[in-house]
Motif scaffolding. Structure first.
Motif, PDB file in Angstrom:
ATOM      1  N   PRO A 124       0.831  -1.211   0.000  1.00  0.00           N
ATOM      2  CA  PRO A 124       0.000   0.000   0.000  1.00  0.00           C
ATOM      3  C   PRO A 124       0.862   1.255   0.000  1.00  0.00           C
ATOM      4  N   GLY A 125       0.363   2.279  -0.648  1.00  0.00           N
ATOM      5  CA  GLY A 125       1.112   3.522  -0.736  1.00  0.00           C
ATOM      6  C   GLY A 125       1.498   4.084   0.614  1.00  0.00           C
ATOM      7  N   ARG A 126       0.614   3.939   1.604  1.00  0.00           N
ATOM      8  CA  ARG A 126       0.929   4.454   2.935  1.00  0.00           C
ATOM      9  C   ARG A 126       2.219   3.835   3.477  1.00  0.00           C
ATOM     10  N   ASP A 127       2.379   2.531   3.320  1.00  0.00           N
ATOM     11  CA  ASP A 127       3.566   1.842   3.812  1.00  0.00           C
ATOM     12  C   ASP A 127       4.802   2.243   3.011  1.00  0.00           C
ATOM     13  N   ALA A 128       4.621   2.404   1.704  1.00  0.00           N
ATOM     14  CA  ALA A 128       5.754   2.800   0.869  1.00  0.00           C
ATOM     15  C   ALA A 128       6.245   4.189   1.245  1.00  0.00           C
ATOM     16  N   LEU A 129       5.329   5.125   1.413  1.00  0.00           N
ATOM     17  CA  LEU A 129       5.756   6.489   1.711  1.00  0.00           C
ATOM     18  C   LEU A 129       6.374   6.577   3.101  1.00  0.00           C
ATOM     19  N   SER A 130       5.880   5.775   4.046  1.00  0.00           N
ATOM     20  CA  SER A 130       6.517   5.741   5.368  1.00  0.00           C
ATOM     21  C   SER A 130       7.975   5.310   5.242  1.00  0.00           C
ATOM     22  N   ALA A 131       8.237   4.308   4.408  1.00  0.00           N
ATOM     23  CA  ALA A 131       9.615   3.865   4.201  1.00  0.00           C
ATOM     24  C   ALA A 131      10.445   4.948   3.534  1.00  0.00           C
ATOM     25  N   TYR A 132       9.822   5.714   2.646  1.00  0.00           N
ATOM     26  CA  TYR A 132      10.561   6.779   1.979  1.00  0.00           C
ATOM     27  C   TYR A 132      10.817   7.964   2.903  1.00  0.00           C
ATOM     28  N   VAL A 133       9.960   8.163   3.908  1.00  0.00           N
ATOM     29  CA  VAL A 133      10.295   9.132   4.956  1.00  0.00           C
ATOM     30  C   VAL A 133      11.596   8.702   5.627  1.00  0.00           C
ATOM     31  N   MET A 134      11.642   7.430   5.980  1.00  0.00           N
ATOM     32  CA  MET A 134      12.858   6.899   6.610  1.00  0.00           C
ATOM     33  C   MET A 134      14.076   7.126   5.727  1.00  0.00           C
ATOM     34  N   GLU A 135      13.930   6.887   4.431  1.00  0.00           N
ATOM     35  CA  GLU A 135      15.067   7.017   3.527  1.00  0.00           C
ATOM     36  C   GLU A 135      15.593   8.452   3.497  1.00  0.00           C
ATOM     37  N   ILE A 136      14.706   9.433   3.307  1.00  0.00           N
ATOM     38  CA  ILE A 136      15.195  10.803   3.196  1.00  0.00           C
ATOM     39  C   ILE A 136      15.715  11.314   4.536  1.00  0.00           C
ATOM     40  N   VAL A 137      15.096  10.887   5.634  1.00  0.00           N
ATOM     41  CA  VAL A 137      15.588  11.318   6.944  1.00  0.00           C
ATOM     42  C   VAL A 137      16.974  10.718   7.203  1.00  0.00           C
ATOM     43  N   ALA A 138      17.160   9.462   6.862  1.00  0.00           N
ATOM     44  CA  ALA A 138      18.471   8.837   7.043  1.00  0.00           C
ATOM     45  C   ALA A 138      19.530   9.530   6.193  1.00  0.00           C
ATOM     46  N   HIS A 139      19.201   9.818   4.942  1.00  0.00           N
ATOM     47  CA  HIS A 139      20.180  10.475   4.082  1.00  0.00           C
ATOM     48  C   HIS A 139      20.408  11.930   4.490  1.00  0.00           C
ATOM     49  N   THR A 140      19.424  12.554   5.094  1.00  0.00           N
ATOM     50  CA  THR A 140      19.638  13.899   5.628  1.00  0.00           C
ATOM     51  C   THR A 140      20.668  13.854   6.753  1.00  0.00           C
ATOM     52  N   TRP A 141      20.562  12.832   7.606  1.00  0.00           N
ATOM     53  CA  TRP A 141      21.583  12.655   8.649  1.00  0.00           C
ATOM     54  C   TRP A 141      22.950  12.398   8.024  1.00  0.00           C
TER      55      TRP A 141
END
Length: 208
Positions: A124-141
């Motif tokens: 589901p899109g909700r789960d995918a976008l949650s994972a992509y939040v994680m991705e951009i936050v991790a790369h921001t760090w």
């Protein structure tokens, strides 16, 4: 209680939480950080051993373009995870263009329940976008570490991302995933330190 408010020791995420506000905030944070990059910093190290600052920026922009295509209903797996031809001072403009495209693509409520194709399956899109939040936050760090931590980072985004990471990347073998096994978080680590450790990363100060 939302996933971001819940203690991150639970390792679970509330599947009813709308990830879009978190993604908007996370990309705004990334955009602010990218805006601080100076050309002489582009060859600097990051916690991703294979990426210098320039390569990490290329990956952030390419990965965000993939998320936009996924949200638009296209085949994100056909999108390269790196971009070429961005000038040394043009990274803020390049990122803002793809960031705006993602926010438009994921704006509709139907996108939250519609299955999308991502590298780890159809979800589901909700789960995918949650994972992509994680991705951009991790790369921001990652980028923040490479730039010498020029800006304070939002701890709530790290807590949300850690909950998402524990769902998407459970502890144990991560064969076939671009993440190392989880590391013990340093004593007294903040939310970003705990997220980085879960993703197998170490601060640059500990790898010098």
């Amino acid at each position: 209680m939302t996933a971001a408010d819940a203690p991150d020791t639970q390792g679970t995420q509330d599947s009813t939480v709308d990830p879009r506000p978190f993604y908007t905030r996370a990309t705004a944070q990334a955009a602010a950080l990218i805006g601080t990059v100076r050309p002489e910093q582009l060859t600097g190290r990051t916690p991703c051993a294979e990426y210098d600052v320039r390569t990490l920026l290329s990956h952030i922009v390419g990965g965000t373009l993939r998320i936009a295509v996924v949200g638009e209903g296209g085949d994100g797996l056909a999108v390269r995870m790196f971009v070429d031809g961005v000038g040394d001072t043009a990274w803020p403009t390049a990122y803002e263009a793809v960031r705006s495209r993602v926010l438009r693509a994921w704006a509709g409520d139907e996108r939250m329940t519609t299955p999308v194709r991502v590298p780890w399956g159809n979800i589901p899109g909700r789960d995918a976008l949650s994972a992509y939040v994680m991705e951009i936050v991790a790369h921001t760090w990652d980028l923040s570490e490479g730039l010498g931590r020029p800006l304070a980072l939002d701890p709530e985004l790290a807590r949300f991302s850690l909950a998402a990471a524990r769902v998407t990347l459970p502890d144990g073998s991560r064969e076939g995933r671009p993440f190392e096994p989880a590391l013990p978080a340093p004593e007294g680590a903040d939310a970003y330190g705990r997220l980085a450790a879960w993703l197998g990363r170490r601060p640059l100060s500990s790898t010098a």
